[in-house]
Design an enzyme around this catalytic site. Structure first.
Site, PDB file in Angstrom:
ATOM      1  N   TYR A   1       0.842  -1.209   0.000  1.00 16.38           N
ATOM      2  CA  TYR A   1       0.000   0.000   0.000  1.00 16.38           C
ATOM      3  C   TYR A   1       0.876   1.259   0.000  1.00 16.38           C
ATOM      4  CZ  TYR A   1      -4.312  -2.671   0.916  1.00 16.38           C
ATOM      5  OH  TYR A   1      -5.396  -3.515   0.834  1.00 16.38           O
TER       6      TYR A   1
ATOM      7  N   GLY B   1     -18.075   0.927  -2.977  1.00 20.01           N
ATOM      8  CA  GLY B   1     -17.907   0.846  -4.439  1.00 20.01           C
ATOM      9  C   GLY B   1     -16.869   1.812  -4.957  1.00 20.01           C
TER      10      GLY B   1
END
Lengths: 296, 296, 296
Positions: free
Chosen positions: B53, B210
């Site tokens: 990350y 989403g």
């Protein structure tokens, strides 16, 4: 170079010679004997047949060679398949279909043994998943054939994970022969190769060169893959085909690729792959080239 | 608010703070400490990391905060992931690919521990399914890391049911971290969530909103879903995001949603969902809005 | 003609009379009694209901007949389903959705028993897979209903293999009622029928005539299938429908087809299929006609 396909066998050569097109090669008996001997010299001792190959004639062509050179029988392993009723001049079915009934499987095993001129098949595969397969009955047929000494081990070909499980629950199967190549690898995602790994059995890989598309295909995927193959072939000082086989051999299910050629040089390209261990990065370069997008 | 992810642990907070974009938030060390403290005050004690990350920098940014405020270590649970080799300036691979070899997994765990400045990860996930994974070897690596005290529990992320089963057979996994939101829910149908339920393990849910599409997407599905979210948000006097989290939490697999924001207000919208229990009808209204057709 | 659906029952007639459209048939009570009696005379003793059929009215119409002719009760087996909340004038839901909570399942079973006027259902199915199903809780509800004598056996309808397994692990299910006909047979490939065979349970087959498309459909697949049906019907001196039923009955999962008609002549076409055993070749001719390509 022989490896156990499943914990209890059979032991096949890591590269298996596919006899699918034996009839097309138009070899006389001496040339067929020479082909078998040269394959053996390369460590390829297992031969993949099916009752229907070459319009039902390949097993007989192979058997003719064994009849003239019977000493070869003890040095080779024979795989065959049955279950497809293929229409042909001598088999005037209305259409191609499948049959895994006791009567048909027994008849085809007897025919394979007679055509090959041997007393036992090392491995028999159900060629395609038959929707009408009665798993319990077929398992019974397997047990009988095994007891009679006609077939040593059993497996399937082209079966989904659910179809494999259905028959495997009744009789332990030793392999699932699947299509697998840099260009066609849905078996990586559909659960079939994972199932082989879970069950500690090795898949056999048919069409390892994508049916020639790897070398001559003009579609974007084939072009992309070929470019990477050329790169890697240069790096390993080997042929494109060798890299394509090495890609299959690198999979942790430890597949047994099946060659398709009648040229000994082509078989050498396959066995050469046993000496090539692609790195993870190289393996994924080929996967990415085929898919046309990065790994997720 | 901590819950057992699997029968034998670990115990994580029901809402997990995702550190994916920690580097983007541009927080100085004090602000990072404050973020952790405020998350803890909300009951969010678990933090979801991955070695890669923030171009491999997020774990270190987080570790810098823990170094200055070491009392926080005993109050939090750390999840990390490895297995992706992501190209970057400091990692000049030819292309992104996967590696689940013992050497690479061990190296990345050591790097995660060093960067985070802790002695143990509570949970380590294999980030993506690696076609080249050797399940038995990886299970051995897990056992070693567990014995050495470097990792307490193991799971996977983004694995299909067959891929999960392959590794789980060798080493009991405690979770499968999957994409799950009102807008992206193929895990409802592909067998992965059913598998979690069958095995009594809880999935973790990434991208619960989403990826922002829920709020700004202009495609028909996003527009339809947003309209229903607005309706329900009014009814429950809460934000749209809270309803979106409540939709995930309502699933019987009891997922642990992973937040993506650096704003404490956004984390509050997630924890508020723990107090909202959608009715079946409301849950299906959102499902229908996304699919664009009635239930069958 | 009754057959065990699963090792421990229930025993249903091999052809099951579907009551889906009972309300549409507009039969007075005497005609309904006559229909049941004539079905029984054909060996069709099992009747397939659902709480919602005919806008929630079919079970009551059937029960009115049983009330006038109570001697029929001992001769028949009753299958019903629940779990769908269908909007209608008397059920003003915002939208159709699913509910498999204890409260709703119990309420619907009680309603089915009251409407049918019987004390026990032989078989209760969950009508559609409910994403919100709590498998352990539903299994508990099943056990209670069984103990109370309200339902003898339980199954599901339209469940994927993974969805079936999830509930079956908690409570042994006796069937999965699936769509299956010459025109709609994805259950052949999606693992559901294989699962039934593996578990030694028989599927029930709904829409065995493709909802009429078999006879009147003008799409290429329907036209091709109809041509082969006509051929085979001539050969067996029976109707097209009989061949369509025989195609289903020939599958080794041994499905129980569910009729859809109120005409006794149509039921006779179904039972006639019990006397027709298609050859493998004929079965595959119909499969090929539907798919539009040869078997692989």
């Amino acid at each position: 170079m022989r490896v156990a396909v499943a914990p209890n066998g059979p032991e096949l050569s890591n590269i298996v010679a596919g006899m699918w097109r034996l009839a097309d090669w138009q070899l006389n008996i001496q040339a067929r004997i020479r082909f078998i001997e040269e394959a053996l010299a390369l460590g390829i001792s297992s031969f993949d047949h099916a009752d229907i190959y070459g319009d039902y004639r390949c097993e007989q062509l192979f058997g003719e060679a064994l009849k003239v050179a019977p000493h070869l029988k003890a040095q080779i392993q024979l795989v065959s398949k049955c279950g497809i009723k293929l229409t042909s001049d001598n088999h005037p079915y209305q259409l191609n279909h499948y049959d895994t009934s006791a009567a048909y499987v027994r008849a085809q095993v007897d025919a394979s043994l007679a055509n090959l001129g041997v007393e036992q098949l090392d491995l028999l595969l159900i060629h395609r998943p038959d929707y009408l397969m009665d798993a319990a009955a077929l398992a019974g047929t397997f047990r009988e054939l095994q007891k009679e000494g006609k077939v040593a081990h059993f497996g399937v070909s082209n079966h989904s994970a659910a179809q494999f499980a259905l028959l495997d629950d009744q009789f332990p199967l030793v392999t699932n022969q699947l299509e697998l190549s840099v260009l066609e690898h849905q078996s990586l995602d559909d659960g079939t190769l994972s199932q082989c790994q879970s069950k500690c059995i090795r898949p056999m890989a048919w069409s390892p060169l994508g049916g020639g598309r790897l070398f001559s295909g003009q579609d974007p995927a084939a072009l992309r893959v070929r470019a990477v193959l050329e790169d890697l072939a240069k790096e390993y000082s080997c042929s494109l085909a060798t890299i394509a086989y090495a890609w299959i051999l690198r999979h942790p299910s430890r597949p047994l690729p099946i060659t398709g050629s009648g040229r000994i040089a082509a078989l050498k390209e396959a066995t050469a792959a046993l000496e090539v261990r692609l790195s993870n990065e190289q393996w994924y370069r080929l996967w990415v080239a085929c898919r046309g997008h990065d790994v997720p």
